[in-house]
Design a protein around this motif. Structure first.
Motif, PDB file in Angstrom:
ATOM      1  N   ASP A 117      68.391  79.098  18.883  1.00 51.37           N
ATOM      2  CA  ASP A 117      68.080  78.933  20.091  1.00 51.37           C
ATOM      3  C   ASP A 117      68.457  79.408  20.721  1.00 51.37           C
ATOM      4  OD1 ASP A 117      65.396  78.478  17.834  1.00 51.37           O
ATOM      5  OD2 ASP A 117      66.743  76.604  18.099  1.00 51.37           O
ATOM      6  N   ILE A 118      69.823  78.863  21.164  1.00 47.24           N
ATOM      7  CA  ILE A 118      70.716  79.093  22.051  1.00 47.24           C
ATOM      8  C   ILE A 118      72.374  79.438  21.502  1.00 47.24           C
ATOM      9  CG2 ILE A 118      72.534  77.667  24.278  1.00 47.24           C
ATOM     10  CD1 ILE A 118      69.274  75.977  24.086  1.00 47.24           C
ATOM     11  N   VAL A 119      72.977  80.756  21.894  1.00 44.11           N
ATOM     12  CA  VAL A 119      74.047  80.756  21.563  1.00 44.11           C
ATOM     13  C   VAL A 119      75.256  80.891  22.603  1.00 44.11           C
ATOM     14  CG1 VAL A 119      75.535  82.497  20.538  1.00 44.11           C
ATOM     15  CG2 VAL A 119      73.278  82.522  20.214  1.00 44.11           C
ATOM     16  N   PHE A 120      75.626  80.446  22.636  1.00 45.88           N
ATOM     17  CA  PHE A 120      77.000  79.942  23.971  1.00 45.88           C
ATOM     18  C   PHE A 120      78.078  80.801  23.729  1.00 45.88           C
ATOM     19  CE2 PHE A 120      75.160  76.020  24.243  1.00 45.88           C
ATOM     20  CZ  PHE A 120      74.846  75.698  25.792  1.00 45.88           C
ATOM     21  N   VAL A 121      78.855  81.244  24.129  1.00 47.18           N
ATOM     22  CA  VAL A 121      80.361  82.387  24.004  1.00 47.18           C
ATOM     23  C   VAL A 121      81.207  81.570  24.827  1.00 47.18           C
ATOM     24  CG1 VAL A 121      81.017  84.291  23.430  1.00 47.18           C
ATOM     25  CG2 VAL A 121      78.657  84.395  23.776  1.00 47.18           C
ATOM     26  N   SER A 122      82.052  81.725  23.898  1.00 49.71           N
ATOM     27  CA  SER A 122      83.046  80.689  24.527  1.00 49.71           C
ATOM     28  C   SER A 122      84.550  81.353  24.366  1.00 49.71           C
ATOM     29  CB  SER A 122      83.454  78.788  23.980  1.00 49.71           C
ATOM     30  OG  SER A 122      84.217  78.489  25.012  1.00 49.71           O
ATOM     31  N   VAL A 123      84.474  82.082  23.614  1.00 52.66           N
ATOM     32  CA  VAL A 123      85.658  83.435  23.628  1.00 52.66           C
ATOM     33  C   VAL A 123      86.643  83.795  24.478  1.00 52.66           C
ATOM     34  CG1 VAL A 123      83.744  84.033  21.665  1.00 52.66           C
ATOM     35  CG2 VAL A 123      84.536  85.652  24.048  1.00 52.66           C
ATOM     36  N   ASN A 124      88.113  83.874  23.942  1.00 54.29           N
ATOM     37  CA  ASN A 124      89.310  83.870  25.104  1.00 54.29           C
ATOM     38  C   ASN A 124      88.572  85.327  25.661  1.00 54.29           C
ATOM     39  OD1 ASN A 124      89.634  84.548  21.921  1.00 54.29           O
ATOM     40  ND2 ASN A 124      91.406  83.684  22.753  1.00 54.29           N
ATOM     41  N   THR A 125      88.609  85.077  27.091  1.00 55.61           N
ATOM     42  CA  THR A 125      88.922  86.149  28.061  1.00 55.61           C
ATOM     43  C   THR A 125      90.317  86.581  28.364  1.00 55.61           C
ATOM     44  OG1 THR A 125      87.706  84.974  30.009  1.00 55.61           O
ATOM     45  CG2 THR A 125      86.836  86.083  28.428  1.00 55.61           C
ATOM     46  N   PRO A 126      91.029  87.376  28.347  1.00 57.20           N
ATOM     47  CA  PRO A 126      92.541  87.501  28.790  1.00 57.20           C
ATOM     48  C   PRO A 126      92.744  88.373  29.471  1.00 57.20           C
ATOM     49  CG  PRO A 126      92.310  88.686  26.256  1.00 57.20           C
ATOM     50  CD  PRO A 126      91.073  88.299  26.790  1.00 57.20           C
ATOM     51  N   THR A 127      94.344  88.212  30.377  1.00 60.09           N
ATOM     52  CA  THR A 127      94.329  89.491  31.159  1.00 60.09           C
ATOM     53  C   THR A 127      94.696  90.595  30.114  1.00 60.09           C
ATOM     54  OG1 THR A 127      95.199  87.686  32.614  1.00 60.09           O
ATOM     55  CG2 THR A 127      96.192  90.184  32.962  1.00 60.09           C
ATOM     56  N   LYS A 128      94.238  92.022  30.971  1.00 57.18           N
ATOM     57  CA  LYS A 128      94.603  93.425  29.865  1.00 57.18           C
ATOM     58  C   LYS A 128      95.794  93.911  30.054  1.00 57.18           C
ATOM     59  CE  LYS A 128      91.219  97.038  30.204  1.00 57.18           C
ATOM     60  NZ  LYS A 128      90.888  97.848  30.435  1.00 57.18           N
TER      61      LYS A 128
END
Ligand SMILES: NC(=O)c1ccc[n+]([C@@H]2O[C@H](COP(=O)([O-])OP(=O)(O)OC[C@H]3O[C@@H](n4cnc5c(N)ncnc54)[C@H](O)[C@@H]3O)[C@@H](O)[C@H]2O)c1
Ligand SMILES: O=c1ccn([C@@H]2O[C@H](COP(=O)(O)OP(=O)(O)O[C@H]3O[C@H](CO)[C@@H](O)[C@H](O)[C@H]3O)[C@@H](O)[C@H]2O)c(=O)[nH]1
Length: 481
Positions: free
Chosen positions: A80-91
């Motif tokens: 019902d609830i999807v958390f997204v906690s993936v990497n968000t690196p610097t380009k």
């Protein structure tokens, strides 16, 4: 039964979901990841991250209402609830390289959610993202939605490593941002109900989406700014004979300033501060605000200056060369009580000393040899990608590096010791024993202010402790940063 799925079983996804599972026994929580070794570790007796108190929480809930799985699509589809906690690196390449956040992993997660969903979902941004990311994610989700309603929320995470469980049990605040629409309000309430199991109502702050996204970047920028401010003062203390600990204490007693986050150091590290400030700088530039961008950029510049200053101090004090000399490195993690080495100042200090041809013997109670060698051979920002996309084979630079499992072994026959992490055990070492087994003159460079300078000088060490009045030896050998 409410079903939660978290995409990304890392330092944030693992601990946050374990605590939600513990505090909400009637909620079913699945943490999913594309990295099979990581999921296997979460399902084993050796968790993939070291965090005080985490093991107890995981053991309490795992197999009951907390599950770790690589079956990403199945658990997303059911949630019902999807958390997204993936990497968000610097380009590292292309537009905004070296500054902008790389949203590749976030975008692919969003596309997958859109593809596999068969029921309405609340999608929660847990990763730290640039302000306005929710707008882009909404476009991806709604463009492919097949009649399904997705409501997006921003729920940034403020835990610090080493105290993650404590921070999650007793957060200063939980921040939830959503659209100011009836659907947005309904989704905010659903997420608030989860946290309300243990977080007092007045500590759950609800805002619009953009305020929540920006508050995360702003909080990290303010925290890092305090450290760069005190580190800038540490250089002035060394030049004038003031003591940075006394200055920090004196200013910290002003209730408007407060005592926390004023410890001078060899520089801040960790996966977040630099990345998030660079991201903030880029957003300012994109919004035509170069003065604001430059203001925040200076926080990073001072941090780099502090690391360079430390290396220069070491080399200058040792007759301007460390070539062939054994230098012991005590502590490699970016702070105590974690095995995490992401952006640790130890990487830059070690690379600086290796650049001057030192031989390094490194000891950290929680970091493996494999990790240290990988870190010393990796390019900047390469670390912030899923494990299978990181470089694997260490290059030649690591030949002059040995990693040992004991501080005394590291310092045996060494010319100098550099303390780079504030592990408690470094306060209690037998420094007389260490001195007896080192080359003379024996130097200690304390980048964390953990040693008692006077007692070490009595033993015979030449001591440099960041921001403290200088030894006469060091005064005669000035280091230009
Ligand atoms: N580490 C912290 O203390 C902290 C605190 C607050 C916020 N954050 C933010 O939270 C986010 C995650 O940080 P982290 O430290 O947990 O990172 P991490 O690298 O430990 O974990 C991220 C995980 O996501 C997985 N992943 C990536 N793409 C995926 C996909 N498409 N499907 C499934 N799994 C995928 C990776 O394999 C990895 O295990 C980042 O945006 C970070 O800035 C981190
Ligand atoms: O007075 C201080 C305090 C910290 N540090 C250093 O600063 C870095 C970061 O420390 P800390 O903030 O405690 O750890 P993180 O786990 O990086 O946590 C920060 O980054 C997280 C990721 O965004 C946020 O969630 C947290 O609120 C924020 O504190 C480390 O190298 C510390 O040694 C100092 O040098 N002096």
């Amino acid at each position: 039964m409410v079903k939660i799925c978290c995409i990304g079983a890392g330092y944030v996804g693992g601990p946050t979901m374990a605590v939600i599972a513990l505090k909400c026994p009637e909620v079913q929580v699945a943490v999913v990841d594309i990295a099979a070794p990581r999921i296997n570790a979460w399902n084993s007796d050796h968790l993939p991250i070291y965090e005080p108190g985490l093991e107890e929480v995981v053991k309490e809930c795992r197999g009951k209402n907390l599950f770790f799985s690589t079956d990403v699509e199945k658990h997303v589809a059911e949630a019902d609830i999807v958390f997204v906690s993936v990497n968000t690196p610097t380009k590292t390449q292309g537009l905004g390289a070296g500054k902008a956040a790389d949203l590749t992993y976030w975008e692919s997660a969003a596309r997958m959610i859109a593809d596999v969903s068969k029921s309405d979902k609340i999608v929660v941004e847990k990763s730290t993202v640039p302000v306005k990311t929710a707008e882009a994610i909404e476009k991806i989700l709604t463009h492919n939605r097949k009649g399904i309603n997705f409501t997006i929320l921003s729920n940034p995470e403020f835990l610090a490593e080493g105290t993650a469980i404590k921070d999650l049990f007793n957060p200063d605040r939980v921040l939830i941002g959503g659209r100011e629409t009836p659907e947005g309000a309904k989704a905010i309430k659903a997420l608030k109900d989860v946290y309300a199991h243990w977080v007092p109502e007045d500590r759950i702050l609800c805002t619009n989406l953009w305020s929540a996204e920006l508050s995360k970047l702003a909080a990290n920028a303010f925290l890092a700014q305090r450290i760069s401010s005190v580190n800038a003062m540490s250089a002035l203390c060394e030049a004038t004979g003031a003591d940075v600990s006394q200055v920090s204490h004196a200013i910290g007693t002003d209730s408007r300033i407060g005592p926390k986050f004023l410890s001078s150091s060899v520089g801040f590290g960790g996966s977040c501060f630099q990345k998030d400030i660079l991201n903030l700088v880029y957003i300012c530039e994109c919004n035509g605000l170069p003065e604001v961008a430059n203001y925040w950029k200076q926080v990073i510049r001072v941090n780099d200056y502090q690391k360079t200053r430390f290396v220069n101090r070491v080399v200058a004090s040792m007759f301007n060369t460390v070539s062939g000399k054994k230098v012991a490195i005590l502590g490699f993690a970016f702070k105590k009580d974690t095995g995490d080495t992401r952006e640790t100042p130890a990487i830059d200090v070690c690379k600086g000393l290796l650049g001057d041809k030192a031989r390094l013997s490194i000891y950290d109670p929680q970091v493996t040899e494999e990790q240290i060698k990988k870190d010393l051979s990796m390019n900047k920002f390469d670390w912030d990608h899923p494990a299978h996309l990181q470089p694997t084979s260490p290059n030649s630079i690591v030949k002059t590096v040995s990693v040992v499992w004991d501080a005394y072994e590291a310092t045996k026959d060494a010319h100098a010791v550099c303390i780079l992490t504030e592990w408690e055990e470094f306060r209690k070492l037998d420094y007389q024993k260490m001195f007896d087994n080192m080359q003379k003159p024996a130097f200690i460079f304390d980048g964390r202010n953990v040693v008692d300078v006077d007692s070490l000088r009595k033993i015979g060490f030449i001591v440099y402790s960041i921001g403290k009045p200088l030894d006469s030896w060091l005064k005669d050998m000035p280091a230009v940063a």
